[in-house]
Scaffold this active site. Structure first.
Site, PDB file in Angstrom:
ATOM      1  N   LYS A   1       0.841  -1.198   0.000  1.00  0.00           N
ATOM      2  CA  LYS A   1       0.000   0.000   0.000  1.00  0.00           C
ATOM      3  C   LYS A   1       0.876   1.247   0.000  1.00  0.00           C
ATOM      4  O   LYS A   1       1.874   1.320   0.719  1.00  0.00           O
ATOM      5  CB  LYS A   1      -0.908  -0.026   1.232  1.00  0.00           C
ATOM      6  CG  LYS A   1      -1.915   1.113   1.319  1.00  0.00           C
ATOM      7  CD  LYS A   1      -2.809   0.908   2.542  1.00  0.00           C
ATOM      8  CE  LYS A   1      -3.916   1.955   2.636  1.00  0.00           C
ATOM      9  NZ  LYS A   1      -4.837   1.681   3.773  1.00  0.00           N
TER      10      LYS A   1
ATOM     11  N   SER B   1      -9.453   1.642   2.702  1.00  0.00           N
ATOM     12  CA  SER B   1      -8.557   2.422   1.879  1.00  0.00           C
ATOM     13  C   SER B   1      -7.450   1.600   1.239  1.00  0.00           C
ATOM     14  O   SER B   1      -6.677   2.098   0.421  1.00  0.00           O
ATOM     15  CB  SER B   1      -7.929   3.536   2.725  1.00  0.00           C
ATOM     16  OG  SER B   1      -7.125   2.962   3.775  1.00  0.00           O
TER      17      SER B   1
ATOM     18  N   SER C   1     -10.087  -0.865   7.000  1.00  0.00           N
ATOM     19  CA  SER C   1      -9.502  -0.742   5.663  1.00  0.00           C
ATOM     20  C   SER C   1      -8.762  -1.962   5.162  1.00  0.00           C
ATOM     21  O   SER C   1      -8.298  -1.981   4.021  1.00  0.00           O
ATOM     22  CB  SER C   1      -8.586   0.485   5.602  1.00  0.00           C
ATOM     23  OG  SER C   1      -9.348   1.664   5.691  1.00  0.00           O
TER      24      SER C   1
END
Length: 379
Positions: free
Chosen positions: A30, A107, A131
């Site tokens: 990420k 996210s 997330s």
């Protein structure tokens, strides 16, 4: 829908010369985690412009690389990780192959998408309020939010430090456990899970289709099931969501308010509105939220003893379409208990609604992450 990678680092082939327990596994990261020599963009072009290229890896990245994993790319994240939908105003929405034409969840959207697309075997995300657990549910993956603080968060762009955790995605429970063992470095003793708390108050509030899809999975574990209501009043779940939202917003502004005022980044509508509202909070708003957080933490700790875990949906339904109304509040009501209490939670791909994945979320006592991973292997 778009490719999950914001930046490719290596080809999607693993390093054949790597050694260690993760040798042969491709790792997606990420774009909140630092990788030496690679920009960290946090999902926003202005952040990318105003921050130096890191000179060292985040600890979580370093541990996985040292164990033989090959980093194949940095993945799209919702801006500064403050969303659960998986749509990025600047970089697009990563593809969800498990639910074509629908969002992957955020996210950690790109990380979930990369694993679901089989462009990576494992992927680092972060979980502040769901997330990892929500994208895992939308994409039909295994995803773990560890006990808060158990994995170092240095070299990771924060959102709300008292809520932020690292997290990991995998397509199977065995791979998830192997990679998490690497991230933990040292293992805690595994205690057997004996009871699944499936509180009637929460399950009765869930969409019947989701309940019908997931409840057989609870029964399938062959463990004792406790349906005693968890809360004095189901309305307290909404109070918990509001508590979570207030603490998150307060901490997010403390972390990024100065940068926002100085750099004046362009945000997508949802993220921009949340930061604008966060700027208005005062200590008088936060104090009662912190007090209620203590109540939730105590509640969770009192119930999750002697091998008992809490089993509730990871999300209120399957992945929505990008243009469909997004009920953020309903989603956070399912995820906030783990975030507020700091307890570990795993998202298990055990159900489907209209052919689309929906996951069971299992929350355990602090520092009993290994028990959740063992349960996942038995699912």
């Amino acid at each position: 829908m778009t490719d999950p990678f914001i930046r490719t680092i290596h080809s999607t082939e693993s390093d054949s010369h790597a050694t260690g327990p993760l040798a042969g596994l491709r790792l997606a990261v990420k774009d909140l985690y630092d990788i030496a020599g690679i920009p960290t963009g946090a999902g926003n072009p202005r952040w990318l412009e105003t921050h130096d290229i890191p000179t060292s890896d985040a600890t979580a990245v370093a541990r996985l690389k040292d164990a033989g994993a090959t980093v194949v790319g940095k993945t799209i994240t919702d801006e500064l990780a403050w969303s659960l939908n998986g749509t990025n105003f600047h970089y697009g929405t990563p593809t969800n192959p498990a639910a074509p034409g629908r969002v992957p969840g955020g996210s950690s959207s790109g990380s979930a998408s990369a694993v679901a697309l089989e462009a990576a075997d494992i992927a680092l995300g972060t979980d502040t309020g769901g997330s990892v657990r929500v994208p895992a549910s939308y994409c039909g993956l295994y995803g773990l939010r560890p006990t808060h603080g158990r994995i170092p968060m240095d070299g990771v762009v924060p959102l709300a430090p008292s809520l932020d955790t690292a997290g990991l995605f995998a397509r199977d429970a065995s791979t998830l456990r192997t990679a998490m063992d690497v991230l933990y470095q040292s293992a805690n003793p595994t205690s057997p899970i004996t009871t699944l708390i499936a509180p009637a108050d929460i399950w009765d509030s869930v969409d019947p289709a989701v309940r019908e899809a997931l409840y057989p999975a609870i029964e399938g574990f062959g463990l004792e099931i406790d349906r005693t209501p968890l809360l004095d009043d189901i309305a307290e779940l909404e109070t918990a969501r509001q508590t979570y939202a207030t603490i998150l917003a307060w901490e997010a502004w403390q972390q990024h308010g100065t940068w926002i005022e100085q750099a004046r980044p362009e945000f997508g509508p949802g993220v921009g509105a949340r930061f604008a509202n966060a700027a208005k909070l005062t200590q008088d708003d936060v104090t009662p939220a912190e007090q209620h957080r203590e109540r939730i933490t105590t509640l969770i700790r009192e119930h999750l003893t002697d091998g008992a875990v809490l089993a509730i949906p990871a999300a209120p339904g399957p992945a929505p379409k990008p243009d469909a109304p997004f009920d953020r509040e309903a989603l956070v009501r399912m995820t906030c208990l783990s975030g507020l209490s700091g307890a570990p939670a795993i998202s298990l791909p055990l159900g489907r609604v209209d052919g689309l994945p929906v996951n069971l979320q299992v929350i355990a006592a602090h520092d009993t992450d290994e028990s959740l991973l063992k349960l996942a292997e038995q699912s």
